[in-house]
Design a protein around this motif. Structure first.
Motif, short mmCIF file in Angstrom:
data_model
loop_
_atom_site.label_atom_id
_atom_site.label_comp_id
_atom_site.label_asym_id
_atom_site.label_seq_id
_atom_site.Cartn_x
_atom_site.Cartn_y
_atom_site.Cartn_z
N GLY A 147 0.67 -1.24 -0.17
CA GLY A 147 0.04 0.03 -0.15
C GLY A 147 0.67 1.27 0.03
N ILE A 148 1.73 1.37 0.65
CA ILE A 148 2.78 2.33 0.90
C ILE A 148 3.53 2.54 -0.39
N GLU A 149 3.69 1.48 -1.16
CA GLU A 149 4.45 1.58 -2.49
C GLU A 149 3.52 2.23 -3.63
N MET A 157 0.73 4.17 -2.74
CA MET A 157 0.43 5.59 -2.44
C MET A 157 1.51 6.81 -2.57
N PHE A 158 2.57 6.19 -2.15
CA PHE A 158 3.72 7.15 -2.27
C PHE A 158 4.60 6.80 -3.54
N ASP A 159 3.77 7.19 -4.72
CA ASP A 159 4.47 6.79 -6.04
C ASP A 159 5.00 7.96 -6.57
N ILE A 182 13.96 7.81 8.99
CA ILE A 182 13.17 6.83 8.40
C ILE A 182 11.91 7.43 8.04
N GLY A 183 11.52 7.00 6.70
CA GLY A 183 10.26 7.51 6.06
C GLY A 183 10.50 8.78 5.48
N GLY A 184 11.62 9.18 5.29
CA GLY A 184 12.10 10.73 5.21
C GLY A 184 11.49 11.33 3.85
N ILE A 192 16.25 5.48 5.31
CA ILE A 192 15.41 4.31 5.08
C ILE A 192 14.21 4.62 4.61
N GLU A 193 13.88 4.24 3.42
CA GLU A 193 12.43 4.50 2.96
C GLU A 193 11.72 3.30 2.17
N ALA A 194 10.55 3.24 2.60
CA ALA A 194 9.79 2.06 1.99
C ALA A 194 9.54 2.31 0.39
N SER A 195 9.32 3.66 -0.03
CA SER A 195 8.83 3.83 -1.44
C SER A 195 10.21 3.95 -2.00
N PRO A 196 10.04 3.09 -3.34
CA PRO A 196 11.09 3.24 -4.14
C PRO A 196 11.11 4.72 -4.95
N HIS A 210 16.36 1.13 0.72
CA HIS A 210 15.02 1.09 0.57
C HIS A 210 14.60 -0.20 1.16
N GLY A 211 13.53 -0.02 1.80
CA GLY A 211 12.85 -1.08 2.48
C GLY A 211 11.93 -0.86 3.65
N ASP A 212 11.28 -1.80 4.33
CA ASP A 212 10.54 -1.64 5.25
C ASP A 212 11.52 -1.60 6.67
N PHE A 213 11.54 -0.48 7.33
CA PHE A 213 12.59 -0.21 8.28
C PHE A 213 12.85 -1.52 9.59
N THR A 214 11.54 -1.96 9.72
CA THR A 214 11.49 -2.90 10.93
C THR A 214 11.89 -4.31 10.20
N LEU A 272 11.35 10.33 12.83
CA LEU A 272 10.16 9.75 12.05
C LEU A 272 9.03 10.84 11.94
N ASP A 273 9.26 11.62 10.94
CA ASP A 273 8.33 12.65 10.59
C ASP A 273 7.12 12.10 9.62
N LYS A 274 5.89 11.92 10.45
CA LYS A 274 4.57 11.49 9.79
C LYS A 274 4.77 10.03 9.09
N VAL A 275 5.38 9.22 9.94
CA VAL A 275 5.64 7.91 9.60
C VAL A 275 4.94 6.71 10.31
N CYS A 306 1.70 5.90 9.34
CA CYS A 306 1.51 4.88 8.09
C CYS A 306 1.77 3.32 8.51
N TYR A 307 2.10 3.07 9.65
CA TYR A 307 2.43 1.82 9.94
C TYR A 307 1.66 1.11 10.76
N ASP A 308 1.14 -0.24 10.40
CA ASP A 308 0.13 -0.92 11.67
C ASP A 308 0.99 -1.40 12.64
C1 LIG Z 1 3.25 10.67 5.01
S1 LIG Z 1 4.81 10.32 4.25
C2 LIG Z 1 5.95 11.39 5.02
C3 LIG Z 1 7.30 11.70 4.45
C4 LIG Z 1 7.99 12.98 5.01
N1 LIG Z 1 8.67 12.34 6.24
C5 LIG Z 1 7.33 13.92 5.29
O1 LIG Z 1 7.08 14.50 6.39
O2 LIG Z 1 7.10 14.87 4.29
C6 LIG Z 1 5.45 8.73 5.31
C7 LIG Z 1 6.76 8.23 4.61
O3 LIG Z 1 7.06 7.24 5.33
C8 LIG Z 1 7.40 6.07 4.51
N2 LIG Z 1 7.32 4.88 5.13
C9 LIG Z 1 6.28 4.43 6.00
N3 LIG Z 1 6.28 3.15 6.82
C10 LIG Z 1 7.83 2.86 6.41
C11 LIG Z 1 8.62 1.82 7.08
N4 LIG Z 1 8.06 0.95 7.82
N5 LIG Z 1 9.83 1.87 6.72
C12 LIG Z 1 10.59 3.11 5.82
N6 LIG Z 1 9.60 3.98 5.44
C13 LIG Z 1 8.44 3.82 5.75
C14 LIG Z 1 6.71 5.85 3.27
O4 LIG Z 1 7.25 5.54 2.38
C15 LIG Z 1 6.20 7.53 3.08
O5 LIG Z 1 7.61 8.11 2.19
#
Ligand SMILES: C[S@@+](CC[C@H](N)C(=O)[O-])C[C@H]1O[C@@H](n2cnc3c(N)ncnc32)[C@H](O)[C@@H]1O
Length: 212
Positions: free
Chosen positions: A8-10, A12-14, A54-56, A76-80, A103-107, A121-124, A127-129
């Motif tokens: 879903g992240i991939e 949505m964050f295309d 993380i999720g920058g 570390i970013e989940a979206s390529p 690139h990857g899921d941080f966990t 972790l800015d608004k990350v 995004c994660y269950d």
């Molecule tokens: C809402 S965006 C925020 C992006 C940025 N930090 C900002 O505030 O503009 C969330 C970001 O976190 C990344 N993300 C979410 N879960 C992640 C995970 N488990 N590992 C790495 N990246 C993750 C997503 O790919 C997305 O780029």
């Protein structure tokens, strides 16, 4: 990436979303809450420090910390799509050797990630269950500062949540936004030996800095 939320992240964050976010950043700079977080981080001298973002997204925090003299960073970013765009920008600005991109899921890759002085972790978290794992593993890696932005768990954000999640539902994406309880988030951070030093809110978000 395998997990449903990660797929879903991939989608949505295309590429399109990444280009839109970068255009906005280049025109207007960091968002209001990112600006608040950065201002609070800068109460500590960041010169010579290492960061882990993380999720920058498009890298607003990374550019700022590097410009302020951070010695190096890991992203570390989940979206390529986001990571490709940030790499391009970083190359254009001759900063490529200072940031290590993964690139990857941080966990899923946390055991291969080194600790850093500043972890962001800015608004990350929203995004994660599996909030517990994300917060536990990331706060453990912080040597000095752990800086996060995540939604407030108040009635009006909870009321807005089904409307926010309506968009991925109609897009057919498994991505969902989560509002995790702040008390639980903080309990996990405190267990890793950090204390809260800064806290501010906007209508939707909470911005918090924890230090060792
Ligand atoms: C809402 S965006 C925020 C992006 C940025 N930090 C900002 O505030 O503009 C969330 C970001 O976190 C990344 N993300 C979410 N879960 C992640 C995970 N488990 N590992 C790495 N990246 C993750 C997503 O790919 C997305 O780029």
């Amino acid at each position: 990436m395998g997990c449903c939320q990660c797929q879903g992240i991939e989608n949505m964050f295309d590429k399109k979303a990444a280009k839109r976010a970068l255009k906005r950043y280049l025109k207007k700079g960091p968002s209001k809450t990112t600006g608040m977080l950065l201002k609070a981080i800068h109460k500590t001298e960041v010169k010579g420090l290492e960061f882990l973002d993380i999720g920058g997204g498009i890298g607003a925090i990374q550019y700022d910390l590097i410009k302020a003299g951070a010695s190096s960073g890991t992203s570390i970013e989940a979206s390529p799509a986001y990571i490709d765009l940030v790499k391009e920008e970083i190359h254009k600005n001759n900063l490529a050797e200072l940031i290590d991109f993964k690139h990857g899921d941080f966990t899923a890759i946390a055991s291969d990630v080194n600790s850093a002085d500043i972890v962001t972790l800015d608004k990350v978290i929203c995004c994660y269950d599996d909030m517990s794992e994300l917060v536990r593993l990331s706060s453990k890696l912080s040597r000095k500062i752990y800086a996060i932005i995540y939604p407030r768990d108040v009635w009006w954000t909870k009321l807005a949540l089904p409307f926010i999640n309506f968009y991925p539902i109609i897009k057919g994406s498994p991505f969902r936004v989560f509002i995790h309880p702040a008390k639980k988030v903080e309990e996990i951070i405190f267990r890793n030996g950090l204390k809260r030093d800064y806290y501010a809110t906007t209508l939707f978000w909470q911005v918090a800095i924890f230090t060792k």
